[in-house]
Design an enzyme around this catalytic site. Structure first.
Site, PDB file in Angstrom:
ATOM      1  N   LYS A 164      47.938  19.272  22.988  1.00 40.26           N
ATOM      2  CA  LYS A 164      48.746  18.068  23.236  1.00 40.26           C
ATOM      3  C   LYS A 164      48.009  17.073  24.123  1.00 40.26           C
ATOM      4  O   LYS A 164      47.442  17.463  25.147  1.00 40.26           O
ATOM      5  CB  LYS A 164      50.064  18.450  23.927  1.00 40.26           C
ATOM      6  CG  LYS A 164      51.021  19.240  23.047  1.00 40.26           C
ATOM      7  CD  LYS A 164      52.230  19.692  23.843  1.00 40.26           C
ATOM      8  CE  LYS A 164      53.493  19.028  23.386  1.00 40.26           C
ATOM      9  NZ  LYS A 164      54.683  19.570  24.084  1.00 40.26           N
ATOM     10  N   GLU A 281      63.473  16.827  28.804  1.00 41.18           N
ATOM     11  CA  GLU A 281      63.456  17.430  27.464  1.00 41.18           C
ATOM     12  C   GLU A 281      63.077  18.908  27.537  1.00 41.18           C
ATOM     13  O   GLU A 281      62.120  19.278  28.226  1.00 41.18           O
ATOM     14  CB  GLU A 281      62.451  16.689  26.572  1.00 41.18           C
ATOM     15  CG  GLU A 281      62.821  15.224  26.359  1.00 41.18           C
ATOM     16  CD  GLU A 281      62.015  14.537  25.267  1.00 41.18           C
ATOM     17  OE1 GLU A 281      62.503  13.541  24.713  1.00 41.18           O
ATOM     18  OE2 GLU A 281      60.880  14.980  24.956  1.00 41.18           O
ATOM     19  N   ASN A 296      61.256  11.761  30.206  1.00 38.42           N
ATOM     20  CA  ASN A 296      61.099  10.332  29.933  1.00 38.42           C
ATOM     21  C   ASN A 296      61.804   9.549  31.029  1.00 38.42           C
ATOM     22  O   ASN A 296      62.985   9.782  31.309  1.00 38.42           O
ATOM     23  CB  ASN A 296      61.681   9.982  28.570  1.00 38.42           C
ATOM     24  CG  ASN A 296      60.841  10.580  27.457  1.00 38.42           C
ATOM     25  OD1 ASN A 296      59.613  10.492  27.496  1.00 38.42           O
ATOM     26  ND2 ASN A 296      61.463  11.212  26.503  1.00 38.42           N
ATOM     27  N   ARG A 298      63.013   6.517  31.453  1.00 38.71           N
ATOM     28  CA  ARG A 298      63.525   5.234  30.917  1.00 38.71           C
ATOM     29  C   ARG A 298      64.801   5.516  30.136  1.00 38.71           C
ATOM     30  O   ARG A 298      65.175   6.668  29.961  1.00 38.71           O
ATOM     31  CB  ARG A 298      62.493   4.646  29.960  1.00 38.71           C
ATOM     32  CG  ARG A 298      62.119   5.674  28.898  1.00 38.71           C
ATOM     33  CD  ARG A 298      61.369   5.091  27.748  1.00 38.71           C
ATOM     34  NE  ARG A 298      60.676   6.103  26.979  1.00 38.71           N
ATOM     35  CZ  ARG A 298      61.206   6.835  26.024  1.00 38.71           C
ATOM     36  NH1 ARG A 298      62.478   6.703  25.705  1.00 38.71           N
ATOM     37  NH2 ARG A 298      60.491   7.725  25.367  1.00 38.71           N
ATOM     38  N   VAL A 301      66.097   5.870  23.142  1.00 41.34           N
ATOM     39  CA  VAL A 301      66.666   5.306  21.903  1.00 41.34           C
ATOM     40  C   VAL A 301      68.061   5.900  21.663  1.00 41.34           C
ATOM     41  O   VAL A 301      69.007   5.199  21.306  1.00 41.34           O
ATOM     42  CB  VAL A 301      65.747   5.636  20.694  1.00 41.34           C
ATOM     43  CG1 VAL A 301      66.385   5.176  19.386  1.00 41.34           C
ATOM     44  CG2 VAL A 301      64.362   5.034  20.866  1.00 41.34           C
TER      45      VAL A 301
END
Ligand code: ADP
Length: 457
Positions: A164, A281, A296, A298, A301
């Site tokens: 990753k 997550e 994340n 922020r 979505v």
């Protein structure tokens, strides 16, 4: 700087599309004036039209417009805006941008540079989480320098493994390898790709876990030292590690698991003194064991599904918290009502391997009725530009339970007409008819298996 949201008058939105409209809506409800910035390709866009003021900040390319910090700061100076909301993507997780705002006495609606940095680099985030006792997927301690290092870690944790990119995001910069031979072939390429896509060649290794669910916890921190959670979203319906459908509550979630995962996510937020909206997550295995993968820093979505089941407005909450107000919802377990599902409608052709499909929207006929929310920037005659993300609309459906939400979603998708560009609507509608989806038996491998039995239309 603590001003209080009521004293503050004008906010600039450093973004486009549906999220820019979403932020404009929140500002209207708070009595805050808005400034839209737009690229030449977006001159006829709704965000430029619906904001109180709008400024063209450059040509079509994101690097010369929505990603150009100097132009955005200039727009703030010209319009006298006091705050910037970055939305998601573009500059939302750019620590330098957050710091420049702070130094320029502009309120950044998001965390400070240190908090973004602590989580922005995924390998560092893993280490930070390990230090504060949050379980992570087995893998390397920090970065993997070279192939020799990679081989030794992979043989220790066992194949398959995932290489990753530490700076990766949006489902990009990840590669699964099944054995040492594949690792040897892929390692350098993954590093080179990471360098060209994210400007940083750093990679790390994780055990690849199949038959896993992606479950994330929405957290919120305020500047008074409080961090709370708002339950989970299941985002296991993914194609190529990119989310297609998200829902809350997660199928199979028990209140005990929610409590445990919620506490872990709060611990992660507290560990970095987090302020603002954040998402922690996790991957969850069939036994209910969960492992941190990333955070994340922020708005996501998929935030509307949480809004629908909690009745809260996360964007208004973000703005209030950035201005020093305390969180408006109570501590303790969140109160979750009913079930919500979000379908991401993209300008791409499922029958042609999801090829992007920019062009003119000749017909736009949205669905309606109880339990339907549509977040979109489309209108009849809108030109979908080829330069940006392919997201056209987010259809969020809700019901008193999952079954009702699925049935509503199916009918809403079937009555949603977008002509002129190809969209993912027929594909999503077919998913809602699938037995595995209907029974909640979905893990991150579901879409791939579904596509093998899917009859293209
Ligand atoms: P991004 O930041 O690009 O979204 P993530 O680390 O959040 O990347 O991972 C995206 C998706 O990739 C996950 O939701 C999951 O489906 C898959 N994934 C990531 N790490 C692993 C892993 N170790 N094993 C199996 N699947 C993984």
């Amino acid at each position: 700087m603590i001003w209080g949201v009521l004293l503050f008058k004008k906010l600039l939105i450093a973004n486009r599309g549906e999220i820019a409209l979403r932020i404009i809506r929140a500002c209207k409800e708070l009595g805050i004036k808005t400034v839209a910035v737009y690229s030449e390709a977006d001159k006829d866009s709704l965000h430029a039209r619906f904001a109180d003021e709008s400024i063209c900040i450059g040509p079509n390319s994101p690097s010369e417009s929505y990603l150009d910090v100097a132009r955005i700061i200039a727009a703030v100076e010209i319009t006298g805006a006091e705050a910037i909301h970055p939305g998601y993507g573009f500059l939302a997780e750019n620590a330098d941008f957050s710091e420049i705002c702070e130094r320029s006495k502009i309120v950044f609606i998001g965390p400070n540079a240190d908090q973004i940095e602590a989580m922005g680099d995924k390998a560092t985030a893993r280490e930070t989480m390990q230090q504060i006792g949050v379980p992570t997927v087995p893998g390397s301690d920090g970065l993997v320098a070279d192939l020799k290092d990679a081989k030794s870690i992979a043989s220790e944790i066992g194949y398959p493994v995932m290489i990753k990119a530490s700076a990766g995001g949006g489902g990009k910069g990840m590669r699964v390898v099944q054995n040492e031979e594949e690792l040897s072939k892929s390692f350098d390429t993954t590093q080179a790709e990471a360098k060209s896509t994210f400007g940083n060649s750093d990679v790390y290794i994780e055990k690849y876990i199949s038959e896993i669910r992606h479950v994330e916890i929405q957290i919120f921190g305020d500047s008074h030292g409080k961090v709370l959670h708002l339950g989970e979203r299941d985002c296991s319906t993914q194609r190529r590690h990119q989310k297609l459908i998200e829902e809350s509550p997660a199928p199979g979630m028990t209140s005990e698991m929610r409590r445990q995962m919620g506490e872990t996510a709060i611990m992660a937020g507290q560990g970095i003194d987090y302020v603002g909206a954040g998402t922690v997550e996790f991957l969850v295995d069939p036994e209910g064991n969960y492992y941190f993968i990333e955070m994340n820093t922020r708005i996501q979505v998929e935030h509307p599904v949480t809004e629908v089941v909690t009745g809260l407005d996360l964007v208004k909450e973000q703005i209030r918290v950035a201005f020093g107000e305390a969180l408006s919802f109570p501590s303790g377990e969140p109160s979750i009502q009913g079930h919500a599902i979000e379908f991401r409608i993209n300008a791409e052709d499922p029958a042609q391997n999801f090829m992007p499909s920019p062009g003119c929207v000749e017909t736009f006929q949205p669905p309606g009725g109880p339990g339907i929310r549509l977040d979109t920037h489309l209108y009849t005659g809108y030109q979908v530009p080829p330069y940006y993300d392919s997201l056209l609309a987010k259809l969020i459906v809700s019901g008193s339970n999952r079954e009702e939400a699925i049935v509503r979603g199916r009918h809403a998708l079937d009555s949603f007409v977008i002509e002129g560009v190809k969209t993912s609507i027929p594909f999503l509608s077919d998913i809602t008819r699938d037995d595995d989806f209907m029974t909640g038996g979905v893990d991150t491998g579901f879409v791939e298996k579904f596509m093998q039995r899917w009859v293209k239309r």
